[in-house]
Every structure is written in C-alpha cells, then in structure tokens.
Design a protein around this motif. Structure first.
Motif, PDB file in Angstrom:
ATOM      1  N   GLU A  79       3.141   3.621   3.661  1.00  0.00           N
ATOM      2  CA  GLU A  79       2.277   2.747   3.286  1.00  0.00           C
ATOM      3  C   GLU A  79       1.149   2.472   4.988  1.00  0.00           C
ATOM      4  N   LYS A  80       1.871   2.478   5.474  1.00  0.00           N
ATOM      5  CA  LYS A  80       0.984   1.344   6.703  1.00  0.00           C
ATOM      6  C   LYS A  80       0.569   2.640   7.363  1.00  0.00           C
ATOM      7  N   GLU A  81       1.071   4.366   7.511  1.00  0.00           N
ATOM      8  CA  GLU A  81      -0.265   5.299   7.748  1.00  0.00           C
ATOM      9  C   GLU A  81      -1.367   5.145   7.076  1.00  0.00           C
ATOM     10  N   ALA A  82      -0.855   6.022   5.771  1.00  0.00           N
ATOM     11  CA  ALA A  82      -1.788   5.569   4.522  1.00  0.00           C
ATOM     12  C   ALA A  82      -3.183   4.914   4.393  1.00  0.00           C
ATOM     13  N   ALA A  83      -2.549   3.401   4.824  1.00  0.00           N
ATOM     14  CA  ALA A  83      -4.040   2.223   5.498  1.00  0.00           C
ATOM     15  C   ALA A  83      -4.754   2.359   7.255  1.00  0.00           C
ATOM     16  N   GLN A  84      -3.699   2.718   7.502  1.00  0.00           N
ATOM     17  CA  GLN A  84      -4.352   3.188   8.822  1.00  0.00           C
ATOM     18  C   GLN A  84      -5.360   4.361   8.442  1.00  0.00           C
ATOM     19  N   GLU A  86      -6.879   5.507   5.654  1.00  0.00           N
ATOM     20  CA  GLU A  86      -7.978   4.840   5.306  1.00  0.00           C
ATOM     21  C   GLU A  86      -9.017   3.788   5.972  1.00  0.00           C
ATOM     22  N   GLU A  87      -8.520   3.039   6.452  1.00  0.00           N
ATOM     23  CA  GLU A  87      -8.921   2.067   7.959  1.00  0.00           C
ATOM     24  C   GLU A  87     -10.141   3.058   8.681  1.00  0.00           C
ATOM     25  N   GLU A  88      -9.533   4.175   9.320  1.00  0.00           N
ATOM     26  CA  GLU A  88     -10.476   4.258  10.078  1.00  0.00           C
ATOM     27  C   GLU A  88     -11.605   5.333   9.495  1.00  0.00           C
ATOM     28  N   GLU A  89     -11.184   6.212   7.979  1.00  0.00           N
ATOM     29  CA  GLU A  89     -12.589   6.514   6.936  1.00  0.00           C
ATOM     30  C   GLU A  89     -13.337   5.426   7.158  1.00  0.00           C
ATOM     31  N   LEU A  90     -12.911   3.761   7.107  1.00  0.00           N
ATOM     32  CA  LEU A  90     -13.778   2.959   6.576  1.00  0.00           C
ATOM     33  C   LEU A  90     -14.755   3.154   8.129  1.00  0.00           C
ATOM     34  N   LYS A  91     -13.844   3.065   8.843  1.00  0.00           N
ATOM     35  CA  LYS A  91     -14.951   2.767  10.634  1.00  0.00           C
ATOM     36  C   LYS A  91     -16.123   4.242  10.064  1.00  0.00           C
ATOM     37  N   ARG A  92     -15.800   4.847   9.537  1.00  0.00           N
ATOM     38  CA  ARG A  92     -16.823   6.617   9.890  1.00  0.00           C
ATOM     39  C   ARG A  92     -17.814   6.822   8.747  1.00  0.00           C
ATOM     40  N   LYS A  93     -16.689   5.960   7.792  1.00  0.00           N
ATOM     41  CA  LYS A  93     -18.429   5.343   6.803  1.00  0.00           C
ATOM     42  C   LYS A  93     -18.825   4.183   6.421  1.00  0.00           C
ATOM     43  N   ARG A  94     -19.274   3.611   8.264  1.00  0.00           N
ATOM     44  CA  ARG A  94     -19.797   2.220   7.660  1.00  0.00           C
ATOM     45  C   ARG A  94     -21.184   2.301   7.791  1.00  0.00           C
ATOM     46  N   ASN A  95     -22.208   3.299   8.203  1.00  0.00           N
ATOM     47  CA  ASN A  95     -23.039   3.738   8.892  1.00  0.00           C
ATOM     48  C   ASN A  95     -23.721   3.951   7.456  1.00  0.00           C
ATOM     49  N   LEU A  96     -22.564   4.880   6.954  1.00  0.00           N
ATOM     50  CA  LEU A  96     -22.920   5.693   6.000  1.00  0.00           C
ATOM     51  C   LEU A  96     -23.224   5.551   4.389  1.00  0.00           C
ATOM     52  N   LEU A  97     -22.652   4.389   4.142  1.00  0.00           N
ATOM     53  CA  LEU A  97     -22.352   3.310   3.194  1.00  0.00           C
ATOM     54  C   LEU A  97     -23.759   2.115   3.227  1.00  0.00           C
ATOM     55  N   ALA A  98     -23.926   1.798   1.938  1.00  0.00           N
ATOM     56  CA  ALA A  98     -24.791   1.046   1.809  1.00  0.00           C
ATOM     57  C   ALA A  98     -24.487  -0.554   1.839  1.00  0.00           C
ATOM     58  N   GLU A 105     -15.249  -1.781  -0.265  1.00  0.00           N
ATOM     59  CA  GLU A 105     -14.445  -0.667  -0.091  1.00  0.00           C
ATOM     60  C   GLU A 105     -13.392  -2.167   1.010  1.00  0.00           C
ATOM     61  N   ARG A 106     -14.159  -3.014   2.271  1.00  0.00           N
ATOM     62  CA  ARG A 106     -13.479  -3.458   2.742  1.00  0.00           C
ATOM     63  C   ARG A 106     -12.491  -4.639   1.770  1.00  0.00           C
ATOM     64  N   LYS A 107     -12.920  -5.043   0.971  1.00  0.00           N
ATOM     65  CA  LYS A 107     -12.050  -5.911  -0.115  1.00  0.00           C
ATOM     66  C   LYS A 107     -10.615  -5.134  -0.517  1.00  0.00           C
ATOM     67  N   LYS A 108     -11.465  -3.880  -1.443  1.00  0.00           N
ATOM     68  CA  LYS A 108      -9.640  -2.935  -1.830  1.00  0.00           C
ATOM     69  C   LYS A 108      -8.877  -2.875  -0.446  1.00  0.00           C
ATOM     70  N   PHE A 109      -9.586  -2.517   1.125  1.00  0.00           N
ATOM     71  CA  PHE A 109      -8.713  -1.989   1.673  1.00  0.00           C
ATOM     72  C   PHE A 109      -7.983  -3.558   2.238  1.00  0.00           C
ATOM     73  N   GLN A 110      -8.207  -4.772   2.156  1.00  0.00           N
ATOM     74  CA  GLN A 110      -7.490  -6.342   3.112  1.00  0.00           C
ATOM     75  C   GLN A 110      -6.851  -6.030   1.523  1.00  0.00           C
ATOM     76  N   ASP A 111      -7.230  -6.136   0.293  1.00  0.00           N
ATOM     77  CA  ASP A 111      -6.117  -6.696  -0.981  1.00  0.00           C
ATOM     78  C   ASP A 111      -5.158  -5.383  -0.756  1.00  0.00           C
ATOM     79  N   ARG A 112      -5.426  -3.961  -0.247  1.00  0.00           N
ATOM     80  CA  ARG A 112      -4.339  -3.182  -0.294  1.00  0.00           C
ATOM     81  C   ARG A 112      -3.132  -3.224   0.940  1.00  0.00           C
ATOM     82  N   ILE A 113      -3.797  -3.927   1.928  1.00  0.00           N
ATOM     83  CA  ILE A 113      -2.994  -4.773   3.181  1.00  0.00           C
ATOM     84  C   ILE A 113      -2.036  -5.850   2.602  1.00  0.00           C
ATOM     85  N   SER A 115      -1.632  -7.165   0.032  1.00  0.00           N
ATOM     86  CA  SER A 115      -0.590  -6.156  -0.948  1.00  0.00           C
ATOM     87  C   SER A 115       1.048  -5.639  -0.063  1.00  0.00           C
ATOM     88  N   LEU A 116       0.441  -4.903   0.810  1.00  0.00           N
ATOM     89  CA  LEU A 116       1.718  -4.389   0.976  1.00  0.00           C
ATOM     90  C   LEU A 116       2.434  -5.780   2.640  1.00  0.00           C
TER      91      LEU A 116
END
Length: 195
Positions: A79-84, A86-98, A105-113, A115-116
């Motif tokens: 689960e930690k590996e999957a979360a990492q 996901e975090e890397e993916e968010l960093k890449r999308k930072r300039n592409l997403l509104a 997306e960040r809120k979903k990620f933080q909720d997942r963390i 929950s873990l």
C-alpha cells in the motif's frame, strides 16, 4: 590520655560486635524457619521471566506473532508503494491539471494516506490484543502450576529470583515450574489478527 581512652573504647566496641556476631543459618535452615505459630515456613525462589521466556507456549506465541506481523507488513508495504506511485503521478500532473482538479486529486491522495495510517494503527491494536489474549492463557496455566508446586512441596513463601541477592540453588523451583507448564500447555493458538 583522652585519645587512648577513645581508641580503647572503639576497640571494645569492635570486639563486642565480633563476639555477638552469629553466622547465618545454613541453606536448609534458611529454607525452613520456625513459624511463630509453631509450624515450619519453607521458602523458594522462582524466575518468572525466565520460565516465560523458555516456555514452549510463549515460544509458540512469538513464532505465530512474527508470522502474522510479516504478513501484515507485506500488505502495508504494498500500500505504501502504491501511495508513493500515486504521489509521483500527482507531481507530474501538477502543471497539466486545472487547480480545482489538482486540489481534488490531492485531497483524495491525503484521504488515502490517512486511511492507511488508521489501518496501521488498528492493526497494531489488534496485534497487541491477540498477543495479550494468548499470553493471558499462559499466565493462567502458569499460576495454576505455581499453586500446585507450592501446595505439593508445602512451600510457604516464593520470592522472585530477580529480587533476591543470593539464594541456594536448591531453593529455585523455576525448572520444576517450567517442565510442568510445558507439559500442561505446549502451545497456544493465537487468533489471526488478519481476519
């Protein structure tokens, strides 16, 4: 003259103290002292920690707990590996997403963390609970064994070995208790905390 009298008084006190000194009783006498009520008091020492550490049941509990912890850790690591990732993916999308989408997306990620982290805490509590339940089974049988050994050998008092400065090894009932405990409870089934 006063110094000589003082020295003489000290020597007398030392001599009187030496004359009134009585050697300690033998180990057998120490183990069986007269009770003021007329009976005999038998003493023994017991290494509770040593008995628990060497008992078959506690070793069995430790092995089972290690297996369960390894299984749990494997799941958490995945689960930690999957979360990492996901975090890397968010960093890449930072300039592409509104900004609003990125915030969601960040809120979903933080909720997942969160929950873990909550699952890890709950799992640790469950591990501690099943360990305590299994250890309690050993403690219950241990107390029964000690009570039987004390009764059978007419022992009046048992002292913890780590609280005694010295005792004749013949007074140590730890091995007797350990053998009886192992015979009565060679293993304990620990509840699987993963279920």
């Amino acid at each position: 003259m006063a110094l000589t009298l003082k020295s003489f008084a000290c020597m007398c006190a030392i001599l009187l103290g030496a004359l009134s000194f009585t050697p300690m009783a033998s180990a057998q006498d120490a183990a069986a002292q007269k009770d003021p009520r007329g009976g005999v008091v038998y003493w023994a020492i017991l290494d509770t920690d040593g008995v628990f550490a060497q008992s078959k049941a506690m070793k069995d509990i430790h092995e089972q707990m290690a297996k369960y912890q390894a299984e749990i850790q494997t799941g958490i690591d995945k689960e930690k590996e999957a979360a990492q990732k996901e975090e890397e993916e968010l960093k890449r999308k930072r300039n592409l997403l509104a900004p609003e989408v990125l915030a969601e997306e960040r809120k979903k990620f933080q909720d997942r963390i969160v929950s873990l982290q909550r699952r890890v805490q709950e799992t640790n509590l469950k591990l501690n609970q099943v360990r305590a339940e299994a250890t309690q089974k050993v403690s219950d049988i241990y107390r029964a064994v000690v009570a039987d050994v004390v009764k059978l050998n007419k022992i009046s008092m048992v002292f913890q070995k780590n609280q005694v400065v010295y005792a004749d090894p013949k007074l140590d009932i730890s091995q007797i208790v350990l053998e009886d405990l192992d015979a009565r409870l060679p293993s304990v089934q620990v509840t699987n905390p993963n279920k």
